[in-house]
Motif scaffolding. Sequence first.
Motif, mmCIF file in Angstrom:
data_model
loop_
_atom_site.group_PDB
_atom_site.id
_atom_site.type_symbol
_atom_site.label_atom_id
_atom_site.label_comp_id
_atom_site.label_asym_id
_atom_site.label_seq_id
_atom_site.Cartn_x
_atom_site.Cartn_y
_atom_site.Cartn_z
ATOM 1 N N TYR A 7 21.812 33.390 33.730
ATOM 2 C CA TYR A 7 22.101 33.814 35.107
ATOM 3 C C TYR A 7 22.754 32.678 35.882
ATOM 4 O O TYR A 7 23.814 32.841 36.482
ATOM 5 N N PHE A 8 22.136 31.507 35.831
ATOM 6 C CA PHE A 8 22.691 30.396 36.609
ATOM 7 C C PHE A 8 23.976 29.857 35.999
ATOM 8 O O PHE A 8 24.926 29.562 36.719
ATOM 9 N N SER A 9 23.999 29.737 34.655
ATOM 10 C CA SER A 9 25.201 29.158 34.046
ATOM 11 C C SER A 9 26.409 30.075 34.257
ATOM 12 O O SER A 9 27.498 29.599 34.567
ATOM 13 N N THR A 10 26.215 31.397 34.117
ATOM 14 C CA THR A 10 27.358 32.283 34.342
ATOM 15 C C THR A 10 27.788 32.251 35.801
ATOM 16 O O THR A 10 28.975 32.324 36.103
ATOM 17 N N PHE A 11 26.821 32.098 36.694
ATOM 18 C CA PHE A 11 27.175 32.026 38.117
ATOM 19 C C PHE A 11 28.088 30.838 38.382
ATOM 20 O O PHE A 11 29.158 30.970 38.971
ATOM 21 N N PHE A 12 27.676 29.663 37.873
ATOM 22 C CA PHE A 12 28.468 28.477 38.200
ATOM 23 C C PHE A 12 29.791 28.452 37.441
ATOM 24 O O PHE A 12 30.813 28.056 37.998
ATOM 25 N N SER A 13 29.766 28.912 36.165
ATOM 26 C CA SER A 13 31.044 28.921 35.438
ATOM 27 C C SER A 13 31.999 29.930 36.067
ATOM 28 O O SER A 13 33.204 29.683 36.152
ATOM 29 N N GLY A 14 31.444 31.061 36.534
ATOM 30 C CA GLY A 14 32.288 32.039 37.207
ATOM 31 C C GLY A 14 32.893 31.479 38.475
ATOM 32 O O GLY A 14 34.093 31.618 38.733
ATOM 33 N N LEU A 15 32.071 30.791 39.245
ATOM 34 C CA LEU A 15 32.547 30.183 40.492
ATOM 35 C C LEU A 15 33.659 29.180 40.209
ATOM 36 O O LEU A 15 34.693 29.152 40.885
ATOM 37 N N LEU A 16 33.440 28.395 39.140
ATOM 38 C CA LEU A 16 34.423 27.379 38.778
ATOM 39 C C LEU A 16 35.754 28.024 38.400
ATOM 40 O O LEU A 16 36.818 27.570 38.819
ATOM 41 N N SER A 17 35.660 29.102 37.613
ATOM 42 C CA SER A 17 36.911 29.728 37.169
ATOM 43 C C SER A 17 37.630 30.387 38.334
ATOM 44 O O SER A 17 38.860 30.397 38.390
ATOM 45 N N LEU A 18 36.869 30.908 39.301
ATOM 46 C CA LEU A 18 37.509 31.481 40.485
ATOM 47 C C LEU A 18 38.258 30.393 41.257
ATOM 48 O O LEU A 18 39.396 30.585 41.681
ATOM 49 N N LEU A 19 37.613 29.242 41.408
ATOM 50 C CA LEU A 19 38.256 28.147 42.136
ATOM 51 C C LEU A 19 39.505 27.672 41.398
ATOM 52 O O LEU A 19 40.514 27.338 42.008
ATOM 53 N N LYS A 20 39.416 27.666 40.053
ATOM 54 C CA LYS A 20 40.568 27.267 39.258
ATOM 55 C C LYS A 20 41.737 28.212 39.517
ATOM 56 O O LYS A 20 42.872 27.775 39.701
ATOM 57 N N GLY A 21 41.416 29.526 39.544
ATOM 58 C CA GLY A 21 42.456 30.519 39.821
ATOM 59 C C GLY A 21 43.073 30.302 41.181
ATOM 60 O O GLY A 21 44.293 30.390 41.346
ATOM 61 N N MET A 22 42.231 29.981 42.152
ATOM 62 C CA MET A 22 42.759 29.774 43.501
ATOM 63 C C MET A 22 43.648 28.539 43.555
ATOM 64 O O MET A 22 44.631 28.499 44.293
ATOM 65 N N ARG A 23 43.313 27.539 42.728
ATOM 66 C CA ARG A 23 44.156 26.346 42.704
ATOM 67 C C ARG A 23 45.539 26.688 42.145
ATOM 68 O O ARG A 23 46.556 26.233 42.665
ATOM 69 N N VAL A 24 45.544 27.507 41.095
ATOM 70 C CA VAL A 24 46.825 27.901 40.494
ATOM 71 C C VAL A 24 47.682 28.641 41.512
ATOM 72 O O VAL A 24 48.862 28.350 41.696
ATOM 73 N N THR A 25 47.076 29.601 42.226
ATOM 74 C CA THR A 25 47.881 30.402 43.143
ATOM 75 C C THR A 25 48.353 29.593 44.341
ATOM 76 O O THR A 25 49.452 29.807 44.820
ATOM 77 N N ILE A 26 47.530 28.659 44.808
ATOM 78 C CA ILE A 26 47.982 27.896 45.986
ATOM 79 C C ILE A 26 49.132 26.988 45.588
ATOM 80 O O ILE A 26 50.034 26.734 46.380
#
Lengths: 146, 358
Positions: A7-26
Amino acid sequence: MRSTKTYFSTFFSGLLSLLKGMRVTIREFFTKKTTEQYPENRATLKMFDRFRGELVMPHDENGNNKCIACGLCQANCPNGTIRITTDTITTEDGKKKKVLVKYEYDLGSCIFCQLCVKNCPRNAIEFRPTFEHAVFTRSKLIKQLN
Amino acid sequence: MFDFGVVTQWIDELLRSFLPGTAATLVELVLIGLCLLVGYAVIALILIYAERKVCAFFQCRIGPNRVGPYGTIQSIADMLKMLTKEIIEINHVDRFLFNLAPFMVIIASVLAFGCLPFAKGLHVIDFNVGIFFLIAVSSIGIVGILLAGWASNNKYSLIGAMRSGAQMISYELSIGLSILTLVVFSGTMQLSEIVEQQAAGWFIFRGHIPAFIAFVIYVIAGTAETNRGPFDLPEADSELTAGYHTEYSGMHFGFFYLAEYLNMFVVAGVATTLFLGGWMPLHIPGWEGFNQVMDYIPSLIWFAGKCAVVIFIIMWFKWTFPRLRIDQLLHLEWKYLLPINLCNLLLMVIVVVFKLHF
């Protein structure tokens, strides 16, 4: 216990990947835009070098071309786009030689396969990256290259 | 800092000088309503233009640039098109509810819009449970969407409306809890009071960790609340044609469209008011000169600028993330956001009780 961990690991890895995506788009947001505003940028618009726009036969400053009238381009053209008219002349030392009289190229039926250019033994013809070829009658598309 | 209260006071006195009290109040009500509607329409046009430009830039395009300088008149042209389009009468719909639905949606968003403190002294509805009122009126919109889906007598519309209902009711919870976190911190529900308190520093800085978590959750839940991507399941163009507004045409569709964009503005406005100090300039305690310079920027610009930032973040979400599936959407809310929010609320209470904030 394991489920709690996932639960916790997927939460943080998911958050990280979302931020990574946002970095790409910006980053994409601030890159140079690829849109070509065609009629306005006609002066500066440059096609890439390998673009096949139309067949030309380059001539040097004396008006000579490299064509030896072998007819390979005509024979290789799948569409019958190229028509060569030749003439046979006798040179000073008595040898017979074929010379080019007329090199006709029909842009309207060309499929831009580049077989003619590839088969030319003397590199006498090449493709130019021009693209504004629209005319009102088909007869204007038939060009004499020499 | 310029106080818009001076202007409103002056108008009030001017009206009262030649009108009896009740008539003056009535005229003021009409004036305020007119101002709100005009502001509503103008902001919607700006947002539609901004959305297109931002979307284009994220996709490495230029976006609208033919109508007017940089395409600025594009959305006005679109509005005129929408106004002149025919409203098609559809057979086999529940005519009364069908026509009522877009008005419900737009009324909800105009009411919520009216609650926002736009600038110093420029605040329409301000009373001691302002935030509470705002949440209450903004959730009326769900009724309109459900009505639209039900009255259309169309399976796509109904599925879209049902999804929208499930989504909005779920995420309302997150919105409510994250707002509650901030209410715990500020100790008041009055919007003007909340803004006043942030003169010393915005809540997102003063409340540090819990306030920041609440802000993130609020923005996520707000995106879901406005039915925007990545939470645009109710519309889901590829599956449901257009969801609950499939059967609408002309200005009735335009109302849904306007409300969608204005809801985004309302979400951004509330985020601004609660977390980023509303119209309060950026004040850093101790830096007197800096604070003075910041005070020269008009409060309206502060509010608009902060809103623009939040709106940009919401648009950034939309053009980055792929759409969620309905089960993933509910997972995210009930299994992640809600527990985090409850823990965060507890954390905020601890911070407030032990005075751990700045």
